[in-house]
Design a protein around this motif. Structure first.
Motif, PDB file in Angstrom:
ATOM      1  N   LEU A  77       0.885  -1.102   0.235  1.00  0.00           N
ATOM      2  CA  LEU A  77      -0.027   0.281   0.200  1.00  0.00           C
ATOM      3  C   LEU A  77       0.786   1.614   0.132  1.00  0.00           C
ATOM      4  CD1 LEU A  77      -2.917  -1.022   2.113  1.00  0.00           C
ATOM      5  CD2 LEU A  77      -2.989  -0.924   0.213  1.00  0.00           C
ATOM      6  N   ALA A  78       1.722   1.063   0.813  1.00  0.00           N
ATOM      7  CA  ALA A  78       3.150   2.713   0.629  1.00  0.00           C
ATOM      8  C   ALA A  78       3.798   2.929  -0.680  1.00  0.00           C
ATOM      9  CB  ALA A  78       4.339   2.000   1.567  1.00  0.00           C
ATOM     10  N   ALA A  79       3.762   2.038  -1.936  1.00  0.00           N
ATOM     11  CA  ALA A  79       4.518   1.419  -2.601  1.00  0.00           C
ATOM     12  C   ALA A  79       3.435   2.030  -3.377  1.00  0.00           C
ATOM     13  CB  ALA A  79       4.933  -0.073  -3.030  1.00  0.00           C
ATOM     14  N   LEU A  80       2.226   1.365  -3.419  1.00  0.00           N
ATOM     15  CA  LEU A  80       1.074   1.605  -4.278  1.00  0.00           C
ATOM     16  C   LEU A  80       0.998   3.353  -4.451  1.00  0.00           C
ATOM     17  CD1 LEU A  80      -0.903   1.331  -6.638  1.00  0.00           C
ATOM     18  CD2 LEU A  80      -2.376   1.198  -4.138  1.00  0.00           C
ATOM     19  N   LEU A  81       0.722   4.094  -2.898  1.00  0.00           N
ATOM     20  CA  LEU A  81       0.264   5.781  -2.720  1.00  0.00           C
ATOM     21  C   LEU A  81       1.868   6.235  -3.236  1.00  0.00           C
ATOM     22  CD1 LEU A  81      -0.988   7.020  -1.071  1.00  0.00           C
ATOM     23  CD2 LEU A  81       0.375   7.087   0.569  1.00  0.00           C
ATOM     24  N   LEU A  82       2.969   5.954  -2.934  1.00  0.00           N
ATOM     25  CA  LEU A  82       4.180   6.679  -3.215  1.00  0.00           C
ATOM     26  C   LEU A  82       4.112   7.076  -4.870  1.00  0.00           C
ATOM     27  CD1 LEU A  82       6.655   5.563  -1.202  1.00  0.00           C
ATOM     28  CD2 LEU A  82       6.690   7.865  -1.232  1.00  0.00           C
ATOM     29  N   GLY A  83       3.991   5.679  -5.676  1.00  0.00           N
ATOM     30  CA  GLY A  83       3.095   5.793  -6.814  1.00  0.00           C
ATOM     31  C   GLY A  83       2.958   6.408  -7.449  1.00  0.00           C
ATOM     32  N   ALA A  84       1.852   6.760  -6.466  1.00  0.00           N
ATOM     33  CA  ALA A  84       0.602   7.497  -7.479  1.00  0.00           C
ATOM     34  C   ALA A  84       0.804   8.647  -6.806  1.00  0.00           C
ATOM     35  CB  ALA A  84      -0.747   7.069  -6.844  1.00  0.00           C
ATOM     36  N   LEU A  85       1.472   8.706  -6.270  1.00  0.00           N
ATOM     37  CA  LEU A  85       1.647  10.606  -5.530  1.00  0.00           C
ATOM     38  C   LEU A  85       2.373  11.344  -6.717  1.00  0.00           C
ATOM     39  CD1 LEU A  85       1.036  10.712  -2.417  1.00  0.00           C
ATOM     40  CD2 LEU A  85      -0.270  11.871  -3.428  1.00  0.00           C
ATOM     41  N   THR A  86       3.930  10.430  -7.473  1.00  0.00           N
ATOM     42  CA  THR A  86       4.756  10.959  -7.619  1.00  0.00           C
ATOM     43  C   THR A  86       5.037  10.291  -8.568  1.00  0.00           C
ATOM     44  OG1 THR A  86       5.872   9.168  -7.148  1.00  0.00           O
ATOM     45  CG2 THR A  86       6.344  10.817  -5.222  1.00  0.00           C
ATOM     46  N   ARG A  87       3.957   9.471  -8.831  1.00  0.00           N
ATOM     47  CA  ARG A  87       4.825   8.801 -10.373  1.00  0.00           C
ATOM     48  C   ARG A  87       6.231   8.209 -11.104  1.00  0.00           C
ATOM     49  NH1 ARG A  87      -0.203   8.050 -12.210  1.00  0.00           N
ATOM     50  NH2 ARG A  87      -1.473  10.177 -12.363  1.00  0.00           N
ATOM     51  N   ASN A  88       6.460   7.691  -9.687  1.00  0.00           N
ATOM     52  CA  ASN A  88       7.916   7.591 -10.034  1.00  0.00           C
ATOM     53  C   ASN A  88       7.856   5.958  -9.841  1.00  0.00           C
ATOM     54  OD1 ASN A  88      11.088   6.990  -9.987  1.00  0.00           O
ATOM     55  ND2 ASN A  88      11.535   8.862  -8.971  1.00  0.00           N
ATOM     56  N   VAL A  89       8.467   4.989 -10.689  1.00  0.00           N
ATOM     57  CA  VAL A  89       8.178   3.857 -10.339  1.00  0.00           C
ATOM     58  C   VAL A  89       9.435   3.132  -9.505  1.00  0.00           C
ATOM     59  CG1 VAL A  89       8.442   1.314 -11.693  1.00  0.00           C
ATOM     60  CG2 VAL A  89       7.151   2.967 -12.748  1.00  0.00           C
ATOM     61  N   LEU A  90      11.195   3.684 -10.117  1.00  0.00           N
ATOM     62  CA  LEU A  90      11.923   3.617  -8.844  1.00  0.00           C
ATOM     63  C   LEU A  90      11.685   4.051  -7.224  1.00  0.00           C
ATOM     64  CD1 LEU A  90      14.974   3.615 -11.173  1.00  0.00           C
ATOM     65  CD2 LEU A  90      13.731   1.455 -10.535  1.00  0.00           C
ATOM     66  N   GLY A  91      10.882   5.345  -7.296  1.00  0.00           N
ATOM     67  CA  GLY A  91      10.732   5.503  -5.934  1.00  0.00           C
ATOM     68  C   GLY A  91       9.463   4.759  -5.184  1.00  0.00           C
ATOM     69  N   ALA A  92       8.765   4.075  -5.740  1.00  0.00           N
ATOM     70  CA  ALA A  92       7.935   3.408  -5.555  1.00  0.00           C
ATOM     71  C   ALA A  92       8.398   2.545  -4.799  1.00  0.00           C
ATOM     72  CB  ALA A  92       6.290   3.833  -5.852  1.00  0.00           C
ATOM     73  N   MET A  93       8.661   1.635  -5.701  1.00  0.00           N
ATOM     74  CA  MET A  93       9.972   0.557  -5.226  1.00  0.00           C
ATOM     75  C   MET A  93      10.499   0.639  -3.450  1.00  0.00           C
ATOM     76  SD  MET A  93      10.670  -1.070  -9.039  1.00  0.00           S
ATOM     77  CE  MET A  93      11.467  -1.781  -8.413  1.00  0.00           C
ATOM     78  N   ALA A  94      11.605   1.777  -4.441  1.00  0.00           N
ATOM     79  CA  ALA A  94      12.541   1.874  -3.113  1.00  0.00           C
ATOM     80  C   ALA A  94      11.498   2.362  -1.214  1.00  0.00           C
ATOM     81  CB  ALA A  94      12.941   3.181  -3.536  1.00  0.00           C
ATOM     82  N   GLY A  95      10.386   2.862  -2.151  1.00  0.00           N
ATOM     83  CA  GLY A  95       9.774   3.335  -0.602  1.00  0.00           C
ATOM     84  C   GLY A  95       8.657   2.027   0.080  1.00  0.00           C
ATOM     85  N   GLY A  96       8.536   1.185  -1.405  1.00  0.00           N
ATOM     86  CA  GLY A  96       7.917  -0.154  -0.650  1.00  0.00           C
ATOM     87  C   GLY A  96       8.901  -1.220  -0.188  1.00  0.00           C
ATOM     88  N   MET A  97      10.406  -1.424   0.017  1.00  0.00           N
ATOM     89  CA  MET A  97      10.949  -1.884   0.495  1.00  0.00           C
ATOM     90  C   MET A  97      11.545  -1.120   1.849  1.00  0.00           C
ATOM     91  SD  MET A  97      13.874  -2.768  -2.911  1.00  0.00           S
ATOM     92  CE  MET A  97      14.705  -1.451  -3.122  1.00  0.00           C
ATOM     93  N   ILE A  98      11.045   0.041   1.472  1.00  0.00           N
ATOM     94  CA  ILE A  98      11.517   0.387   3.023  1.00  0.00           C
ATOM     95  C   ILE A  98      10.597   0.757   3.364  1.00  0.00           C
ATOM     96  CG2 ILE A  98      12.207   2.843   4.422  1.00  0.00           C
ATOM     97  CD1 ILE A  98      13.600   3.740   1.945  1.00  0.00           C
ATOM     98  N   ALA A  99       9.283   0.609   3.684  1.00  0.00           N
ATOM     99  CA  ALA A  99       8.317   0.370   4.224  1.00  0.00           C
ATOM    100  C   ALA A  99       7.975  -1.153   4.447  1.00  0.00           C
ATOM    101  CB  ALA A  99       6.785   0.460   3.862  1.00  0.00           C
ATOM    102  N   LEU A 100       8.023  -1.819   3.885  1.00  0.00           N
ATOM    103  CA  LEU A 100       8.439  -3.768   4.026  1.00  0.00           C
ATOM    104  C   LEU A 100       9.751  -3.494   5.503  1.00  0.00           C
ATOM    105  CD1 LEU A 100       7.647  -6.441   3.584  1.00  0.00           C
ATOM    106  CD2 LEU A 100       9.939  -6.513   2.356  1.00  0.00           C
ATOM    107  N   TYR A 101      10.409  -3.121   5.290  1.00  0.00           N
ATOM    108  CA  TYR A 101      11.704  -3.566   6.338  1.00  0.00           C
ATOM    109  C   TYR A 101      11.621  -2.982   7.284  1.00  0.00           C
ATOM    110  CZ  TYR A 101      14.653  -5.258   2.808  1.00  0.00           C
ATOM    111  OH  TYR A 101      15.333  -6.700   2.178  1.00  0.00           O
TER     112      TYR A 101
END
Length: 107
Positions: A77-101
């Motif tokens: 959900l964090a990655a989805l939200l980041l991707g929707a807000l920033t329109r940046n795939v790599l940023g969403a993936m990095a945010g999702g990984m950080i949120a997971l850890y």
């Protein structure tokens, strides 16, 4: 488990089949231009493939024995939200990984 010739025949056949499928679309079109409608549709291929690869890992993760995990769901959900807000795939993936850890550490 046996490493007989059958397994190598299967691996080679699957490799050749994969090559031929991709070559039929990409290799035979070399030097030609795609129509505008095809180029427009091809832009959506990565966006369509990535969720198909990630969704089973979120909903039925092997790490939890196939049961849903709140940490993985929250990270998705964090990655989805980041991707929707920033329109940046790599940023969403990095945010999702950080949120997971962070969620795995906190929960």
């Amino acid at each position: 488990m046996s490493n007989g010739p059958e397994i190598w025949i299967i691996i080679c056949a699957l490799g050749a089949g994969t090559f031929l499928i991709r070559f039929s679309f990409l290799g035979l079109m070399q030097g030609r231009t795609f129509p505008d409608w095809a180029m427009r549709l091809l832009r959506y291929v990565p966006v369509a493939v990535l969720p198909g690869l990630v969704a089973p890992l979120v909903v039925w993760p092997d790490a939890t024995g196939g049961e849903m995990d709140p940490a993985r769901m929250g990270a998705a959900l964090a990655a989805l939200l980041l991707g929707a807000l920033t329109r940046n795939v790599l940023g969403a993936m990095a945010g999702g990984m950080i949120a997971l850890y962070v969620l795995l550490w906190a929960l």
